[in-house]
Design a protein around this motif. Structure first.
Motif, short mmCIF file in Angstrom:
data_model
loop_
_atom_site.label_atom_id
_atom_site.label_comp_id
_atom_site.label_asym_id
_atom_site.label_seq_id
_atom_site.Cartn_x
_atom_site.Cartn_y
_atom_site.Cartn_z
N LYS A 192 0.85 -1.19 0.00
CA LYS A 192 0.00 0.00 0.00
C LYS A 192 0.89 1.24 0.00
CE LYS A 192 -4.33 1.01 2.18
NZ LYS A 192 -5.23 0.73 3.23
N LEU A 193 0.56 2.21 -0.83
CA LEU A 193 1.30 3.48 -0.82
C LEU A 193 0.74 4.38 0.28
CD1 LEU A 193 1.47 4.26 -4.66
CD2 LEU A 193 3.14 3.04 -3.25
N GLU A 194 1.51 5.39 0.63
CA GLU A 194 1.10 6.36 1.66
C GLU A 194 -0.26 6.98 1.39
OE1 GLU A 194 5.36 8.36 2.56
OE2 GLU A 194 3.75 9.65 1.81
N ASN A 195 -0.57 7.16 0.11
CA ASN A 195 -1.83 7.83 -0.25
C ASN A 195 -3.02 6.87 -0.24
OD1 ASN A 195 -1.43 6.28 -2.50
ND2 ASN A 195 -1.08 7.98 -3.90
N ILE A 197 -3.34 4.01 -1.96
CA ILE A 197 -3.48 3.13 -3.13
C ILE A 197 -2.85 1.77 -2.81
CG2 ILE A 197 -2.69 2.71 -5.51
CD1 ILE A 197 -3.07 5.61 -6.12
N SER A 198 -3.65 0.70 -2.90
CA SER A 198 -3.08 -0.64 -2.70
C SER A 198 -2.69 -1.19 -4.06
CB SER A 198 -4.06 -1.63 -2.09
OG SER A 198 -5.05 -1.00 -1.40
N TYR A 199 -1.72 -2.05 -4.03
CA TYR A 199 -1.26 -2.64 -5.29
C TYR A 199 -0.92 -4.10 -5.07
CZ TYR A 199 3.38 -1.92 -3.22
OH TYR A 199 4.46 -1.94 -2.38
N ALA A 200 -0.94 -4.87 -6.15
CA ALA A 200 -0.60 -6.29 -6.04
C ALA A 200 -0.11 -6.79 -7.39
CB ALA A 200 -1.83 -7.08 -5.62
N ALA A 201 0.76 -7.79 -7.33
CA ALA A 201 1.24 -8.43 -8.56
C ALA A 201 1.27 -9.93 -8.35
CB ALA A 201 2.63 -7.92 -8.91
N CYS A 202 1.02 -10.66 -9.41
CA CYS A 202 0.98 -12.12 -9.32
C CYS A 202 1.66 -12.72 -10.53
CB CYS A 202 -0.49 -12.53 -9.27
SG CYS A 202 -0.72 -14.30 -9.14
N LEU A 203 2.46 -13.74 -10.30
CA LEU A 203 3.14 -14.40 -11.41
C LEU A 203 2.85 -15.90 -11.32
CD1 LEU A 203 6.55 -13.61 -12.85
CD2 LEU A 203 6.13 -15.98 -12.23
N TYR A 230 3.17 -15.93 -16.57
CA TYR A 230 2.16 -14.89 -16.74
C TYR A 230 2.27 -13.94 -15.56
CZ TYR A 230 0.37 -18.77 -19.52
OH TYR A 230 0.25 -19.80 -20.41
N LEU A 231 2.40 -12.66 -15.85
CA LEU A 231 2.46 -11.66 -14.78
C LEU A 231 1.25 -10.74 -14.88
CD1 LEU A 231 4.25 -10.02 -12.60
CD2 LEU A 231 4.65 -8.48 -14.53
N THR A 232 0.61 -10.50 -13.76
CA THR A 232 -0.46 -9.51 -13.72
C THR A 232 -0.15 -8.53 -12.60
OG1 THR A 232 -1.74 -10.93 -12.26
CG2 THR A 232 -2.23 -11.10 -14.60
N ALA A 233 -0.57 -7.29 -12.76
CA ALA A 233 -0.33 -6.27 -11.73
C ALA A 233 -1.45 -5.25 -11.81
CB ALA A 233 1.01 -5.58 -11.97
N ALA A 234 -1.89 -4.78 -10.65
CA ALA A 234 -3.00 -3.80 -10.64
C ALA A 234 -2.95 -2.99 -9.35
CB ALA A 234 -4.34 -4.52 -10.76
N THR A 235 -3.71 -1.91 -9.34
CA THR A 235 -3.82 -1.10 -8.12
C THR A 235 -5.30 -0.84 -7.83
OG1 THR A 235 -4.01 1.14 -9.00
CG2 THR A 235 -1.79 0.19 -8.94
N SER A 236 -5.54 -0.20 -6.69
CA SER A 236 -6.93 0.13 -6.34
C SER A 236 -7.29 1.55 -6.79
CB SER A 236 -7.11 0.03 -4.82
OG SER A 236 -6.31 1.01 -4.18
N PHE A 237 -6.48 2.13 -7.68
CA PHE A 237 -6.76 3.50 -8.14
C PHE A 237 -8.05 3.54 -8.95
CE2 PHE A 237 -6.67 6.57 -11.59
CZ PHE A 237 -6.62 7.74 -10.86
N ASN A 250 -10.45 -4.26 -5.55
CA ASN A 250 -9.40 -4.91 -4.75
C ASN A 250 -8.34 -5.53 -5.68
OD1 ASN A 250 -7.91 -6.96 -3.50
ND2 ASN A 250 -9.51 -7.30 -1.97
N PRO A 251 -7.11 -5.01 -5.67
CA PRO A 251 -6.12 -5.48 -6.64
C PRO A 251 -5.66 -6.91 -6.40
CG PRO A 251 -5.10 -3.94 -5.12
CD PRO A 251 -6.56 -3.96 -4.79
N GLU A 252 -5.73 -7.35 -5.15
CA GLU A 252 -5.30 -8.72 -4.87
C GLU A 252 -6.17 -9.71 -5.63
OE1 GLU A 252 -5.29 -10.06 -0.78
OE2 GLU A 252 -4.88 -12.12 -1.41
N LYS A 253 -7.48 -9.55 -5.44
CA LYS A 253 -8.41 -10.45 -6.13
C LYS A 253 -8.24 -10.36 -7.63
CE LYS A 253 -12.46 -10.86 -3.20
NZ LYS A 253 -13.64 -10.09 -2.88
N LEU A 254 -8.11 -9.11 -8.08
CA LEU A 254 -8.03 -8.86 -9.52
C LEU A 254 -6.82 -9.55 -10.15
CD1 LEU A 254 -9.69 -7.12 -11.48
CD2 LEU A 254 -8.00 -5.31 -11.16
#
Ligand code: FUC
Length: 754
Positions: A192-195, A197-203, A230-237, A250-254
């Motif tokens: 999670k960034l200070e602002n 925004i949560s983020y996640a990546a999965c390979l 396969y790499l995926t990455a997303a944020t909650s922005f 939710n970026p984790e689920k995504l």
């Protein structure tokens, strides 16, 4: 000589008459014209290198609009650095910056100590496929990478010519050091960034044969026949969520769901879907300016820097700009930022956000003319969000009673850097809404999105302009971006009537008036806009024949400042044209000459567009040669040029690449004042060539072939039936185009064919 079916100046002849003329022409020469216009197929556009990338700026970019990756192509140790377009620090109150996301590190092992031979890494622009190939002993290895838009993933396909030859340890790392969690064949991190925004990546790894072993921090694959990952990455922005910008999906689920889905999909289908998606946009335009040498890209760039002729490299760089736009800006996503989608620094130059006094606009100049209208969309979404935020701001600097203005640099969420207010920024951004309509003719877009925005900004300037004692309207607190007045001078001396402000406001009024007339609405408001426009202090020619940057004649002819703000009216504006305002156009050329050929990357790209718009192919070409220089060759000032991967240097900003692409389009085709101008700024150096798929305003697709610097034939295809006027050299003619039916004008046989 061009055959004129309709005499010069008779644009308003009845359509019935035009049809008769065209019919007569049709009967005379269908077959030969059709044969002549057939375009030879363009070979694949490719960047290629004979050794792995040592540094980030040697690596090659992939992107699907949100997920971006830089591929290094290492043989033993390999790095894939990746970004996701919405991973940004900052907020509505703080500028923040675009952040690098993570890295995939691959440590390859081989059954031999022999060094690699026949090494090659390449990026095919047409289908956005990166391929690394080499041999180790007798075994040939191939690694294919691409970032799929349909499947929202980076895909790696690893093969070898002999079974059981694939041995690798794969690591996935967060730039901020978040810990991995993993299953048997997947790696995952989140943070999670200070602002907020949560983020996640999965390979996810899929091996054919061999043994897959997870460790605490990696996955080890031994003796596999083939390997996909396969790499995926997303944020909650979430755009358009105001202060709630971090509260998206939710970026984790995504990322988990996306990675699972793509890894279970038939890989041939993943590949075909990707190719179809990318090529569907890319292949709309082809450009051939000559054959290129079969040499590695860096060698070609170095040779070019030394003075070699390589028109194919010039065409490749044009297509590279289109490639980069497709890769960094897809409908529904975020706009291409200062570095597009590719950033390796936690503190990137100028925050790698959106600077509105040239840079973000330049990113999109090529979108409509080079047939990538869909890629323009993220800009509209972002601007509407910025408008909503700045309209209701509590920041006293930005507050307006009607409408909205911008800071000079604005972030993804709609916050800004308080460094400098930039009042005309909103009007300049609104120009893109008008241009979208002008190119596509999409009246729904005009009515729903462009018109309200333009009208509101006309109201803002109606309230903001002041009248001089001579009865002229001027912007009271103008600025010529980054040239003056400077911040410390500003309080002492706001600059009334800076040409930059005046010209942008003129452009806004013109776009608004044209929009109101198209929609046939708001007569009263429109007449007022016409009245305001007629009272605006207009362009002035100064004592050395220059177009004045300031209300007074203050310009210094030895000033080479990088901004060309007082030439906005030439490009991207339309207040000054060679046909309608030749004196001002001459003065603009004088100013442009005095600014010189040396400057930063984007500045040189702007000058290139300006020369093109002034129909000066020779200056445009000279400026182009200055842009295509290897930025790191000895003696280069490192101000402007290209890195090994053809990214524009200053230090690294992608605006120069995008601006180069729009300039090439502008040299070949222009469409102002309802005239489609064929080859308006063709330099002598481009003696023979052909282009296909460029767009003119009015939604006309244009193909042209020329030989010995003369147009041989042109094919015009309009989306709507109607009469269209075109110009070639000093000849002007009108044709009636039937919707979606290519109309061929053959200048040799002097025939028209539909
Ligand atoms: C403009 C330029 C700077 C830089 C920044 C991102 O303001 O004047 O040189 O390119 O944008």
């Amino acid at each position: 000589m061009i055959y004129l079916p309709i005499v010069r100046g008779s644009f308003l002849l009845p359509e019935r008459f035009m049809c008769i003329v065209i019919l007569a022409v049709l009967i005379s020469g269908v077959a030969s014209a059709q044969r002549k216009v057939a375009h030879s197929s363009t070979p694949l556009q490719r960047l290629w290198y004979t050794k792995p990338a040592d540094r980030w700026l040697d690596a090659l970019p992939l992107g699907n609009g949100s997920l971006g990756a830089m591929i290094f192509g290492g043989v033993d140790g390999e790095r894939i650095q990746f970004n996701e377009s919405s991973l940004c620090t900052g907020s509505l109150d703080k500028i923040g910056s675009f952040q690098p996301f993570g890295n995939i590190f691959l440590a390859w092992k081989y059954n031999t100590d022999a060094s690699a031979t026949a090494y090659r890494r390449s990026l095919v622009l047409n289908n956005a496929i990166h391929e690394t190939s080499f041999k180790k002993g007798a075994i040939a290895f191939k690694r294919v990478y691409f970032t799929s838009h349909p499947d929202q993933a980076l895909v790696g396909l690893i093969t070898a010519s002999k079974p059981k030859s694939i041995n690798v340890e794969i690591k996935l790392k967060d730039v901020r050091g978040e810990k991995l969690t993993e299953g048997t064949s997947s790696l995952f991190f989140q943070g999670k960034l200070e602002n907020g925004i949560s983020y996640a990546a999965c390979l996810i790894v899929k091996a054919k044969g061999g043994v897959v072993t997870p460790t605490d921090s990696s996955i080890i694959i031994r003796d596999a026949d083939a390997l996909n990952f396969y790499l995926t990455a997303a944020t909650s922005f979430k755009l358009r969520a105001g202060a709630e910008f971090a509260a998206g999906e939710n970026p984790e689920k995504l990322v988990r769901a996306r990675a699972k889905r793509v890894s279970e999909k038939d890989i041939d289908k993943v590949l075909t879907d990707h190719k179809e998606d990318f090529s569907g946009l890319f292949d709309r335009v082809t450009l051939k300016l000559g054959d290129g040498p079969d040499k590695p890209t860096l060698q070609r760039l170095q040779d070019y820097t030394q003075g070699a002729s390589d028109h194919d490299l010039e065409a490749l760089l044009f297509q590279y700009g289109r490639y980069l736009l497709i890769s960094s800006s897809r409908a529904g996503g975020t706009p291409a930022n200062l570095q597009g989608l590719w950033n390796n620094d936690v503190k990137p130059e100028w925050y790698s956000q959106y600077t509105t006094n040239i840079n973000i606009q330049m990113n999109y100049w090529s979108a409509e003319p080079t047939n990538l209208s869909e890629c323009h969309e993220p800009l509209f979404d972002w601007v509407e969000n910025l408008a909503a935020i700045n309209r209701s701001t509590s920041d006293n600097v930005l507050k307006t009673s009607v409408g909205w203005v911008t800071y000079s640099t604005d972030n993804l969420m709609g916050g800004g850097s308080t460094w400098r207010i930039h009042r005309p920024g909103s009007a300049w951004l609104s120009q893109h809404f008008w241009e979208r309509y002008a190119f596509t003719g999409d009246s729904l877009f005009l009515a729903r999105r462009a018109y309200p925005l333009l009208k509101e900004l006309v109201s803002y300037w109606d309230g903001h302009l002041v009248e001089t004692s001579a009865g002229k309207l001027i912007s009271p607190d103008g600025w010529s971006p980054e040239h003056g007045p400077h911040k410390d001078e500003l309080d002492k001396r706001p600059y009334p009537g800076a040409s930059y402000d005046q010209q942008i406001v003129y452009d806004l009024f013109t776009n608004y008036i044209d929009a109101a007339k198209k929609l046939k609405i708001d007569d009263g408001f429109c007449s007022n806009a016409e009245r305001l426009r007629s009272k605006l202090l207009g362009p002035r020619v100064g004592k050395w024949g220059q177009l004045q940057e300031w209300a007074e004649d203050l310009d210094d002819s030895t000033d080479h400042h990088r901004h060309n703000s007082h030439l906005f009216a030439v490009y991207p504006g339309r207040q000054i044209t060679l046909q309608q305002t030749p004196q001002w156009a001459r003065a603009a050329s004088r100013s442009l000459l005095s600014r010189g050929m040396e400057s930063t990357g984007w500045s040189v790209a702007w000058r290139l567009n300006l020369w093109a718009r002034l129909a000066d192919g020779e200056h445009a070409y000279a400026q182009m040669r200055r842009l295509i220089q290897y930025a790191e060759s000895p003696g280069q000032a490192e101000k402007c040029g290209l890195y090994a991967n053809l990214f524009n240097a200053y230090p690294f900003q992608l605006d120069g690449n995008f601006g180069y692409t729009s300039a090439v389009a502008e040299m070949l085709l222009q469409s102002h004042e309802n005239v489609i101008h064929l080859l308006p700024a063709l330099p002598k150096a481009w003696a023979d060539g052909e282009v296909k798929g460029l767009k003119a305003r009015g939604n006309v697709e244009v193909a042209m072939r020329w030989k010995s610097n003369h147009l041989v034939n042109a094919t015009l295809k309009a989306v709507r039936s109607g009469t269209y006027t075109f110009r070639y050299g000093d000849k002007v003619a009108s044709v009636y185009l039937v919707a979606n039916r290519p109309h061929v004008i053959d200048l040799k046989t002097k025939t028209h064919t539909q």
